[in-house]
Design a protein around this motif. Structure first.
Motif, mmCIF file in Angstrom:
data_model
loop_
_atom_site.group_PDB
_atom_site.id
_atom_site.type_symbol
_atom_site.label_atom_id
_atom_site.label_comp_id
_atom_site.label_asym_id
_atom_site.label_seq_id
_atom_site.Cartn_x
_atom_site.Cartn_y
_atom_site.Cartn_z
ATOM 1 N N THR A 91 0.793 -1.232 0.006
ATOM 2 C CA THR A 91 0.133 0.043 0.057
ATOM 3 C C THR A 91 0.730 1.323 -0.090
ATOM 4 N N ALA A 92 0.714 2.064 -1.189
ATOM 5 C CA ALA A 92 1.396 3.390 -1.230
ATOM 6 C C ALA A 92 1.018 4.200 -2.399
ATOM 7 N N VAL A 93 1.447 5.418 -2.413
ATOM 8 C CA VAL A 93 1.308 6.072 -3.674
ATOM 9 C C VAL A 93 2.490 5.691 -4.747
ATOM 10 N N TYR A 94 2.069 5.176 -5.646
ATOM 11 C CA TYR A 94 2.875 5.044 -6.858
ATOM 12 C C TYR A 94 3.304 5.989 -7.858
ATOM 13 N N GLN A 112 -2.743 6.135 -6.084
ATOM 14 C CA GLN A 112 -2.820 5.319 -4.822
ATOM 15 C C GLN A 112 -3.238 4.057 -5.091
ATOM 16 N N VAL A 113 -2.333 3.223 -4.508
ATOM 17 C CA VAL A 113 -2.713 1.631 -4.533
ATOM 18 C C VAL A 113 -3.013 1.165 -2.968
ATOM 19 N N THR A 114 -4.162 0.599 -2.668
ATOM 20 C CA THR A 114 -4.254 0.382 -1.259
ATOM 21 C C THR A 114 -4.743 -1.272 -1.425
ATOM 22 N N VAL A 115 -3.887 -2.125 -0.631
ATOM 23 C CA VAL A 115 -3.955 -3.417 -0.485
ATOM 24 C C VAL A 115 -4.730 -3.779 0.959
#
Length: 117
Positions: A91-94, A112-115
């Motif tokens: 989870t992070a901003v890529y 934004q990628v959220t897992v």
């Protein structure tokens, strides 16, 4: 000058997959090595993956080897990051970057990628 715009982020469950894209506009995209970086809240930005201008050589951070794949389509001025077997710690901003003369000079805004676990 190069403008970079990321897309494709979102929410995914652990173990799932996501592909983020980075579309470039401006001059001679095909001449730049491109990279993906990420930054989680409260953490430093970290390198994820890099690809040469031809796409013939790639490099990955150890924590994504075997799970993430970087690729590019110079005809579409786009670089991709295919992310498989995602973990909550991914989870992070890529953000994507374009390298000129050995350093990253142009950056996108990030996606934004959220897992979820």
């Amino acid at each position: 000058q190069v403008q970079l715009v990321e897309s494709g982020g979102g929410l995914v469950q652990a173990g799932g997959s996501l592909r983020v894209s980075c579309a470039a506009s401006g001059r001679t995209f095909s001449l730049y090595a491109m990279g993906w970086f990420r930054q989680a809240p409260g953490k430093e930005r970290e390198f994820v993956a890099q690809i040469t201008w031809s796409g013939g050589s790639t490099r990955y951070a150890d924590f994504v080897k075997g799970r993430f794949t970087i690729s590019r389509d110079n005809a579409k001025n786009t670089v991709y990051l295919q992310m498989n077997s995602l973990k909550p710690e991914d989870t992070a901003v890529y953000r994507c970057g374009a390298m000129i003369a050995g350093s990253y000079k142009y950056w996108g805004q990030g996606t934004q990628v959220t897992v979820s676990s």
